[in-house]
Every structure is written in structure tokens, then in C-alpha cells.
Design an enzyme around this catalytic site. Sequence first.
Site, PDB file in Angstrom:
ATOM      1  N   ASP A  18       0.789  -1.244   0.000  1.00  0.00           N
ATOM      2  CA  ASP A  18       0.000   0.000   0.000  1.00  0.00           C
ATOM      3  C   ASP A  18       0.823   1.296   0.000  1.00  0.00           C
ATOM      4  O   ASP A  18       0.528   2.225   0.768  1.00  0.00           O
ATOM      5  CB  ASP A  18      -0.972   0.011   1.190  1.00  0.00           C
ATOM      6  N   LYS A 114      -6.970  -5.022  -3.060  1.00  0.00           N
ATOM      7  CA  LYS A 114      -7.743  -5.597  -1.954  1.00  0.00           C
ATOM      8  C   LYS A 114      -8.736  -4.582  -1.408  1.00  0.00           C
ATOM      9  O   LYS A 114      -8.545  -3.382  -1.559  1.00  0.00           O
ATOM     10  CB  LYS A 114      -6.808  -6.078  -0.850  1.00  0.00           C
ATOM     11  N   CYS A 158      -2.267  -2.914   7.492  1.00  0.00           N
ATOM     12  CA  CYS A 158      -2.151  -3.802   6.325  1.00  0.00           C
ATOM     13  C   CYS A 158      -0.858  -4.605   6.292  1.00  0.00           C
ATOM     14  O   CYS A 158      -0.856  -5.754   5.852  1.00  0.00           O
ATOM     15  CB  CYS A 158      -2.384  -3.009   5.049  1.00  0.00           C
TER      16      CYS A 158
HETATM   17  C1  VGL Z   1      -4.873   0.542   5.700  1.00  0.00           C
HETATM   18  C2  VGL Z   1      -6.490   1.296   7.125  1.00  0.00           C
HETATM   19  C3  VGL Z   1      -7.419   1.231   6.122  1.00  0.00           C
HETATM   20  C4  VGL Z   1      -3.450   0.169   5.495  1.00  0.00           C
HETATM   21  C5  VGL Z   1      -5.791   0.454   4.675  1.00  0.00           C
HETATM   22  O1  VGL Z   1      -2.968   0.165   4.344  1.00  0.00           O
HETATM   23  O2  VGL Z   1      -2.775  -0.128   6.503  1.00  0.00           O
HETATM   24  N1  VGL Z   1      -5.232   0.949   6.919  1.00  0.00           N
HETATM   25  N2  VGL Z   1      -7.069   0.802   4.897  1.00  0.00           N
END
Ligand code: VGL
Length: 209
Positions: A18, A114, A158
Site C-alpha cells: 500500500d 484488496k 495492512c
Molecule cells: C490501511 C487502514 C485502512 C493500510 C488500509 O494500508 O494499513 N489501513 N485501509
Amino acid sequence: MTNTAKQFAKKTALIVVDVQNDFITGTMAVAGASDIIKPINEFAKRFELVVLTQDYHPPKHISFASTHDLPELGVLDAPYGRQVLWADHCVQGEWGVKLSDELAINHARLIIRKGCRADVDSYSAFIEADGTPTGLDGYLRQLGVEQVVVVGIATDFCVAWTAMDAARLGYECTVVTDLSAAIDVDGSYQAAAHQMNALGVRLVELKDI
Ligand code: VGL
Ligand code: ZN
């Protein structure tokens, strides 16, 4: 034996979690996130097999506080369990969902998206919150991967969920803490580190790997 990473004994994949605009300078900017991108680019050169992940939500996603008219960081009792509520982020088609322009891993082979369905979240790159597999386990298994190294954003969400599922699925798993950035709300970093340790995930610094 063929090794993907020169210095790892077992076939190893790097999973870069991410590294997206919203988590760096956007709606969910995480402290320190911009500082880890170039070091991740350098680190990735040590791996032949690199997988990127991308949080990839439709508008009105279940994880957005705005969807429920509730405050951010509140908690929703979702059908699949406890869902923390976030600012709108990583919305399909918008700037914030894009991988950072500074991320330069041209040899990365796969991008796992995702949280793609409106009613289910997925911190993990392996298994969504309702138990649906993303296919990443099958991909890695078919390539003979036995070990994964996980870096990226956010260490306590994540990255941690991905690392813990990797461990549960039988991979040797290492998280590089200084190539990751944590949100750290209400002790979430300590809690995630504790849970990762309990599952046998190794937390290491770059200098030790
Ligand atoms: C994430 C919260 C919501 C992350 C993704 O990438 O850690 N955290 N969506
Ligand atoms: Zn998300």
C-alpha cells in the site's frame, strides 16, 4: 535450488504494501511514510520476485466513516467482525488510490488489489475480512515461495495483517520495521507487534537483514 533473493536461503518474495498517495500525503497520510519509499526501492533490488499491494475501495466503502455518518476511528460491528472506520481513502479511479510516483520497482510482477468490494474490507493481501482469499497464496505457492518479507504502510494494519496471514499460511515471514510506517492509534502498533510476535513473524531492522 533457485533463490529469488540472493541472500535468502529459501525462495523468497518481497511484498510491498500500500505505498499509495492517500497514505503518504493524502487523506490518511501516515507519519514517516514518504521517508521509506526510496529505501524500499533500493531494498527491492535484492529480490527477483516482488509483489505490490494496493488498497482499492469503491466509493461508499464499508470502512469509510462517511458511509455510516459516524466519526473517523469509530468502530462498526460489521457482519465479519470489528471494523475500524477511516477517512475516505484509496477510492478506485481517484488520485489517492494510485501507487506513489516515487515508488520505482519496475521489476515488480504482480499487484494485488484488496478491499475491492463495497461491503468487505481487507487489511490482508491474502485473505479478506470475510475469509475470501485474494489468490496471493496460490500465486506464491505455485512459484515455490516459502518465505516472504513484508514492508510498507501501515505497519500496524495492512502490513501486520498481511504478515500474520503469511505466517498462518505457513510462510516464514519477516517485517522490516524501518521500511514500514505505522498509523499507531490507541496503541495499535504495540498490539500489532505483539500479535505478530505471537505468530512467529520476525520484526527486524534493515541493518539486520
Ligand atoms: C490501511 C487502514 C485502512 C493500510 C488500509 O494500508 O494499513 N489501513 N485501509
Ligand atoms: Zn483501506
